[in-house]
Design a protein around this motif. Sequence first.
Motif, short mmCIF file in Angstrom:
data_model
loop_
_atom_site.label_atom_id
_atom_site.label_comp_id
_atom_site.label_asym_id
_atom_site.label_seq_id
_atom_site.Cartn_x
_atom_site.Cartn_y
_atom_site.Cartn_z
N TRP A 1 0.89 -1.32 -0.02
CA TRP A 1 -0.03 -0.08 -0.09
C TRP A 1 1.04 1.18 0.00
CZ3 TRP A 1 0.66 3.52 4.10
CH2 TRP A 1 1.15 3.05 5.31
N SER A 2 0.19 2.32 -0.53
CA SER A 2 0.95 3.52 -0.39
C SER A 2 -0.01 4.82 -0.05
CB SER A 2 1.63 3.85 -1.89
OG SER A 2 1.91 5.09 -1.87
N CYS A 3 0.39 5.85 0.69
CA CYS A 3 -0.67 6.80 0.87
C CYS A 3 0.08 8.12 0.78
CB CYS A 3 -1.02 6.68 2.63
SG CYS A 3 -2.30 7.76 3.40
N ASP B 1 13.83 13.67 9.78
CA ASP B 1 13.59 15.00 10.23
C ASP B 1 13.90 15.94 8.91
OD1 ASP B 1 12.93 17.19 11.60
OD2 ASP B 1 14.84 17.59 12.54
N ASN B 2 14.91 15.41 8.08
CA ASN B 2 15.41 16.10 6.98
C ASN B 2 14.75 15.80 5.75
OD1 ASN B 2 17.77 17.14 8.61
ND2 ASN B 2 19.04 15.47 8.31
N LYS B 3 13.93 14.73 5.89
CA LYS B 3 13.29 14.06 4.66
C LYS B 3 11.89 14.61 4.43
CE LYS B 3 14.50 10.13 3.22
NZ LYS B 3 14.30 8.59 2.96
N LEU B 4 11.39 14.79 5.49
CA LEU B 4 9.76 15.14 5.58
C LEU B 4 9.85 16.77 5.98
CD1 LEU B 4 8.33 12.00 7.25
CD2 LEU B 4 8.35 12.69 4.93
N SER B 5 9.39 17.66 5.30
CA SER B 5 9.11 19.12 5.44
C SER B 5 8.05 19.28 5.82
CB SER B 5 9.64 19.87 4.25
OG SER B 5 11.00 19.67 3.89
N LEU B 6 7.74 20.23 6.71
CA LEU B 6 6.54 20.79 7.29
C LEU B 6 5.66 21.07 6.11
CD1 LEU B 6 5.05 20.75 10.08
CD2 LEU B 6 5.68 23.07 10.12
N ASN B 7 4.55 20.83 6.11
CA ASN B 7 3.39 21.16 5.15
C ASN B 7 3.65 20.65 3.61
OD1 ASN B 7 1.83 22.88 6.88
ND2 ASN B 7 3.20 24.61 6.46
N ALA B 8 4.60 20.01 3.49
CA ALA B 8 4.91 19.36 2.12
C ALA B 8 4.18 17.79 1.79
CB ALA B 8 6.29 18.98 2.03
N THR B 9 4.10 17.58 0.81
CA THR B 9 3.24 16.24 0.56
C THR B 9 4.07 15.16 -0.03
OG1 THR B 9 1.39 17.82 0.17
CG2 THR B 9 1.25 15.29 -0.81
N TYR B 10 3.84 14.16 0.26
CA TYR B 10 4.72 12.79 0.24
C TYR B 10 3.74 11.44 -0.09
CZ TYR B 10 8.13 15.91 2.15
OH TYR B 10 9.00 16.76 2.60
N ASN B 11 4.42 10.48 -1.05
CA ASN B 11 3.50 9.17 -1.21
C ASN B 11 4.55 8.40 -0.21
OD1 ASN B 11 1.45 9.44 -2.93
ND2 ASN B 11 2.80 9.81 -4.45
N ILE B 12 4.02 7.85 0.89
CA ILE B 12 4.75 6.92 1.62
C ILE B 12 4.21 5.44 1.39
CG2 ILE B 12 4.97 6.45 4.07
CD1 ILE B 12 4.89 9.35 4.96
N THR B 13 5.38 4.55 1.34
CA THR B 13 4.97 3.28 0.95
C THR B 13 5.89 2.47 2.09
OG1 THR B 13 4.75 3.72 -1.20
CG2 THR B 13 5.17 1.42 -0.46
N GLY B 14 5.33 1.59 2.73
CA GLY B 14 6.21 0.56 3.67
C GLY B 14 6.27 1.06 5.00
N VAL C 1 9.62 7.09 0.65
CA VAL C 1 9.10 8.45 0.86
C VAL C 1 9.44 9.33 -0.53
CG1 VAL C 1 9.15 10.63 2.08
CG2 VAL C 1 9.52 8.44 3.11
N ALA C 2 8.46 9.49 -1.41
CA ALA C 2 8.53 10.10 -2.60
C ALA C 2 7.69 11.59 -2.47
CB ALA C 2 7.89 9.37 -3.53
N VAL C 3 8.47 12.35 -3.13
CA VAL C 3 8.10 14.03 -2.85
C VAL C 3 6.88 14.08 -4.01
CG1 VAL C 3 8.61 16.38 -3.12
CG2 VAL C 3 10.17 14.86 -2.16
N VAL C 4 5.93 14.65 -3.87
CA VAL C 4 4.65 15.08 -4.57
C VAL C 4 4.93 16.21 -5.19
CG1 VAL C 4 2.32 15.32 -4.75
CG2 VAL C 4 3.01 13.51 -3.45
#
Length: 267
Positions: A17-19, A66-79, A108-111
Amino acid sequence: MVRKLLISDVSPGEKDWSCKVCVVKKLDAQDSKTTPGNKYMPIILQDEAGYKVQAMTYANEIDIFDNKLSLNATYNITGAIVSIPRGNLVLPDERYNCLWTLTRKCTVAVVPDEDKLEVMEDPEIDEISFSHFHKYINTMKKISVMAIVIHKLPRKHVDSKNGKIDAADFVLVDKQAKPVIFTLWGKYSKVEGVELEKQLTIGNFPVILAKNIEVTNYSGLSLSTRFGSVIELHIATPTAEELCQWALSNSVTLHSLILTNASMMHI
Protein backbone atom coordinates in the motif's frame (compact mmCIF):
# COMPACT_ATOMS: atom_id res chain seq x y z
CA MET A 1 0.81 -4.01 -7.26
CA VAL A 2 0.85 -1.14 -4.76
CA ARG A 3 -2.61 0.15 -3.84
CA LYS A 4 -3.18 3.80 -3.00
CA LEU A 5 -5.15 4.02 0.24
CA LEU A 6 -6.45 6.64 2.64
CA ILE A 7 -5.08 6.60 6.18
CA SER A 8 -8.38 5.18 7.45
CA ASP A 9 -8.03 2.14 5.15
CA VAL A 10 -4.58 1.14 6.41
CA SER A 11 -4.60 -1.51 9.14
CA PRO A 12 -1.93 -3.70 10.79
CA GLY A 13 -0.67 -6.37 8.46
CA GLU A 14 -1.70 -4.43 5.34
CA LYS A 15 0.69 -5.10 2.45
CA ASP A 16 1.54 -3.36 -0.79
CA TRP A 17 0.00 0.00 0.00
CA SER A 18 0.90 3.63 -0.45
CA CYS A 19 -0.65 6.73 1.06
CA LYS A 20 -0.50 10.34 -0.09
CA VAL A 21 -0.06 12.57 2.94
CA CYS A 22 1.05 16.03 3.96
CA VAL A 23 3.11 16.78 7.06
CA VAL A 24 0.99 18.89 9.42
CA LYS A 25 3.16 18.80 12.54
CA LYS A 26 6.66 17.74 13.62
CA LEU A 27 7.26 17.43 17.34
CA ASP A 28 10.62 17.59 19.08
CA ALA A 29 12.53 14.37 19.69
CA GLN A 30 11.79 13.01 23.16
CA ASP A 31 13.36 10.51 25.55
CA SER A 32 11.63 7.17 25.73
CA LYS A 33 10.00 6.38 29.07
CA THR A 34 10.11 2.63 28.44
CA THR A 35 13.61 2.34 26.95
CA PRO A 36 16.10 4.60 28.75
CA GLY A 37 18.61 6.17 26.38
CA ASN A 38 16.36 5.76 23.35
CA LYS A 39 14.66 8.68 21.61
CA TYR A 40 11.61 9.01 19.41
CA MET A 41 10.07 11.73 17.28
CA PRO A 42 6.33 11.99 16.51
CA ILE A 43 5.25 13.35 13.12
CA ILE A 44 1.59 14.03 12.31
CA LEU A 45 0.44 13.24 8.78
CA GLN A 46 -2.87 14.04 7.06
CA ASP A 47 -4.40 12.59 3.90
CA GLU A 48 -6.66 14.14 1.28
CA ALA A 49 -9.81 13.18 3.20
CA GLY A 50 -8.60 14.89 6.39
CA TYR A 51 -7.71 11.74 8.33
CA LYS A 52 -4.63 12.05 10.53
CA VAL A 53 -2.09 9.56 11.81
CA GLN A 54 0.80 9.81 14.22
CA ALA A 55 3.96 8.48 12.63
CA MET A 56 6.94 7.64 14.82
CA THR A 57 10.62 7.40 14.04
CA TYR A 58 13.29 6.31 16.47
CA ALA A 59 16.95 6.63 17.46
CA ASN A 60 19.39 7.18 14.60
CA GLU A 61 16.56 7.36 12.06
CA ILE A 62 15.17 10.55 13.60
CA ASP A 63 17.58 12.84 11.74
CA ILE A 64 16.91 11.00 8.47
CA PHE A 65 13.15 11.62 8.54
CA ASP A 66 13.46 15.04 10.15
CA ASN A 67 15.46 16.12 7.09
CA LYS A 68 13.42 14.12 4.59
CA LEU A 69 9.93 15.27 5.68
CA SER A 70 9.30 19.02 5.51
CA LEU A 71 6.41 20.72 7.26
CA ASN A 72 3.36 21.27 4.96
CA ALA A 73 4.98 19.28 2.13
CA THR A 74 3.22 16.30 0.49
CA TYR A 75 4.64 12.79 0.04
CA ASN A 76 3.66 9.32 -1.07
CA ILE A 77 4.71 7.01 1.77
CA THR A 78 5.07 3.27 1.21
CA GLY A 79 6.13 0.56 3.64
CA ALA A 80 5.41 2.11 7.04
CA ILE A 81 4.86 -0.35 9.86
CA VAL A 82 1.27 -0.15 11.14
CA SER A 83 0.41 -1.15 14.71
CA ILE A 84 -2.11 -0.66 17.51
CA PRO A 85 -0.42 1.49 20.17
CA ARG A 86 0.03 0.16 23.68
CA GLY A 87 -0.99 2.05 26.79
CA ASN A 88 -3.00 5.26 26.82
CA LEU A 89 -1.37 7.06 23.93
CA VAL A 90 -3.69 9.82 22.70
CA LEU A 91 -3.75 9.82 18.90
CA PRO A 92 -4.40 12.88 16.70
CA ASP A 93 -7.57 11.50 15.09
CA GLU A 94 -10.33 9.80 17.08
CA ARG A 95 -11.46 8.01 13.90
CA TYR A 96 -8.18 6.12 13.43
CA ASN A 97 -6.57 4.09 16.21
CA CYS A 98 -3.35 2.94 14.54
CA LEU A 99 0.22 4.17 14.75
CA TRP A 100 2.76 4.21 11.90
CA THR A 101 6.47 3.61 12.36
CA LEU A 102 8.83 5.03 9.75
CA THR A 103 12.04 3.09 9.14
CA ARG A 104 14.80 3.00 6.53
CA LYS A 105 12.72 0.44 4.64
CA CYS A 106 10.01 3.04 3.95
CA THR A 107 9.84 4.72 0.59
CA VAL A 108 9.15 8.45 0.77
CA ALA A 109 8.47 10.14 -2.59
CA VAL A 110 7.97 13.88 -2.94
CA VAL A 111 4.69 14.87 -4.60
CA PRO A 112 4.97 17.73 -7.17
CA ASP A 113 3.59 21.10 -6.09
CA GLU A 114 0.69 20.89 -8.54
CA ASP A 115 -0.55 17.72 -6.80
CA LYS A 116 0.25 18.63 -3.21
CA LEU A 117 -2.36 18.53 -0.44
CA GLU A 118 -3.49 21.52 1.57
CA VAL A 119 -3.50 21.18 5.33
CA MET A 120 -7.07 20.96 6.63
CA GLU A 121 -7.62 22.91 9.82
CA ASP A 122 -9.41 21.18 12.67
CA PRO A 123 -12.93 22.49 13.22
CA GLU A 124 -13.38 24.79 16.18
CA ILE A 125 -14.40 22.98 19.33
CA ASP A 126 -17.22 24.65 21.24
CA GLU A 127 -16.38 25.92 24.70
CA ILE A 128 -18.04 23.80 27.38
CA SER A 129 -19.47 25.26 30.58
CA PHE A 130 -18.49 23.79 33.95
CA SER A 131 -22.01 22.45 34.49
CA HIS A 132 -21.65 20.16 31.45
CA PHE A 133 -18.26 18.60 32.29
CA HIS A 134 -19.89 15.46 33.71
CA LYS A 135 -21.19 14.55 30.24
CA TYR A 136 -17.62 14.17 28.96
CA ILE A 137 -16.02 12.10 31.76
CA ASN A 138 -13.67 9.47 30.28
CA THR A 139 -15.22 9.78 26.82
CA MET A 140 -11.90 10.93 25.27
CA LYS A 141 -13.90 13.64 23.49
CA LYS A 142 -12.06 16.92 23.05
CA ILE A 143 -13.44 20.01 24.69
CA SER A 144 -12.44 23.64 25.14
CA VAL A 145 -12.95 25.77 28.23
CA MET A 146 -12.28 29.36 29.24
CA ALA A 147 -11.71 29.81 32.97
CA ILE A 148 -9.95 31.72 35.74
CA VAL A 149 -6.82 30.20 37.29
CA ILE A 150 -6.79 30.78 41.06
CA HIS A 151 -4.25 28.38 42.55
CA LYS A 152 -1.40 25.96 41.85
CA LEU A 153 -1.15 22.69 43.73
CA PRO A 154 2.22 21.42 45.02
CA ARG A 155 2.59 18.30 42.86
CA LYS A 156 5.41 18.51 40.29
CA HIS A 157 5.54 14.98 38.92
CA VAL A 158 3.87 11.58 38.97
CA ASP A 159 5.75 8.36 39.64
CA SER A 160 5.05 5.62 37.12
CA LYS A 161 6.62 2.27 36.29
CA ASN A 162 8.47 4.06 33.49
CA GLY A 163 9.85 6.83 35.69
CA LYS A 164 8.72 10.30 36.69
CA ILE A 165 6.23 12.21 34.53
CA ASP A 166 6.15 16.00 34.85
CA ALA A 167 2.78 17.35 35.99
CA ALA A 168 1.38 20.69 37.15
CA ASP A 169 -2.07 20.96 38.75
CA PHE A 170 -4.02 24.21 38.73
CA VAL A 171 -7.43 25.08 40.16
CA LEU A 172 -9.82 26.73 37.70
CA VAL A 173 -13.11 28.43 38.46
CA ASP A 174 -15.97 29.90 36.48
CA LYS A 175 -18.14 32.91 37.40
CA GLN A 176 -20.13 30.70 39.76
CA ALA A 177 -16.86 30.06 41.65
CA LYS A 178 -17.06 26.32 40.94
CA PRO A 179 -13.56 24.83 41.26
CA VAL A 180 -12.08 22.10 39.08
CA ILE A 181 -8.52 20.79 38.90
CA PHE A 182 -6.72 21.07 35.55
CA THR A 183 -3.58 18.94 35.10
CA LEU A 184 -0.90 20.02 32.64
CA TRP A 185 1.30 17.08 31.63
CA GLY A 186 4.83 16.96 30.25
CA LYS A 187 5.90 19.98 28.20
CA TYR A 188 2.72 21.87 29.13
CA SER A 189 3.77 21.85 32.78
CA LYS A 190 7.19 23.22 31.83
CA VAL A 191 6.01 26.03 29.54
CA GLU A 192 2.44 27.21 30.11
CA GLY A 193 2.51 25.86 33.68
CA VAL A 194 5.56 27.95 34.56
CA GLU A 195 3.98 31.09 33.08
CA LEU A 196 0.73 30.54 34.99
CA GLU A 197 2.63 30.04 38.24
CA LYS A 198 4.45 33.33 37.67
CA GLN A 199 1.14 35.14 37.20
CA LEU A 200 -0.26 33.65 40.40
CA THR A 201 2.91 34.53 42.31
CA ILE A 202 2.50 38.24 41.57
CA GLY A 203 -1.13 38.18 42.69
CA ASN A 204 -2.94 37.85 39.37
CA PHE A 205 -5.79 35.49 38.60
CA PRO A 206 -5.07 34.80 34.90
CA VAL A 207 -7.75 33.75 32.43
CA ILE A 208 -6.92 30.90 30.07
CA LEU A 209 -8.54 29.28 27.05
CA ALA A 210 -7.71 25.58 27.07
CA LYS A 211 -8.45 23.84 23.77
CA ASN A 212 -8.46 20.15 22.90
CA ILE A 213 -8.44 18.94 26.50
CA GLU A 214 -10.37 16.10 28.13
CA VAL A 215 -12.46 15.47 31.22
CA THR A 216 -11.24 12.64 33.46
CA ASN A 217 -12.39 11.02 36.68
CA TYR A 218 -9.03 10.71 38.43
CA SER A 219 -9.67 11.41 42.15
CA GLY A 220 -12.90 13.12 41.12
CA LEU A 221 -13.88 15.07 38.05
CA SER A 222 -10.91 16.96 36.60
CA LEU A 223 -9.50 18.31 33.35
CA SER A 224 -6.34 17.18 31.62
CA THR A 225 -4.15 18.12 28.67
CA ARG A 226 -3.75 15.56 25.91
CA PHE A 227 -1.86 15.30 22.64
CA GLY A 228 -2.47 18.47 20.63
CA SER A 229 -3.85 20.55 23.51
CA VAL A 230 -3.48 24.32 23.20
CA ILE A 231 -3.42 26.64 26.20
CA GLU A 232 -3.87 30.31 25.34
CA LEU A 233 -2.85 33.04 27.77
CA HIS A 234 -3.34 36.82 27.56
CA ILE A 235 -6.63 36.46 25.67
CA ALA A 236 -8.10 39.66 24.23
CA THR A 237 -11.79 38.85 23.81
CA PRO A 238 -14.90 40.34 25.45
CA THR A 239 -15.57 37.07 27.30
CA ALA A 240 -12.01 36.93 28.65
CA GLU A 241 -12.18 40.57 29.70
CA GLU A 242 -15.47 39.91 31.48
CA LEU A 243 -13.90 37.02 33.39
CA CYS A 244 -10.89 39.18 34.32
CA GLN A 245 -13.15 41.90 35.69
CA TRP A 246 -15.20 39.34 37.61
CA ALA A 247 -12.01 37.91 39.17
CA LEU A 248 -10.87 41.39 40.23
CA SER A 249 -14.24 42.20 41.75
CA ASN A 250 -14.41 38.88 43.58
CA SER A 251 -10.78 38.46 44.67
CA VAL A 252 -11.80 38.13 48.34
CA THR A 253 -14.20 35.32 47.44
CA LEU A 254 -11.54 33.54 45.40
CA HIS A 255 -8.93 33.75 48.17
CA SER A 256 -11.50 32.41 50.60
CA LEU A 257 -12.32 29.59 48.19
CA ILE A 258 -8.67 28.54 48.13
CA LEU A 259 -8.50 28.42 51.94
CA THR A 260 -11.83 26.70 52.58
CA ASN A 261 -11.15 24.05 49.93
CA ALA A 262 -7.51 23.47 50.85
CA SER A 263 -8.02 19.77 51.56
CA MET A 264 -9.89 19.17 48.32
CA MET A 265 -7.26 21.09 46.38
CA HIS A 266 -4.38 18.90 47.48
CA ILE A 267 -2.95 16.14 45.34
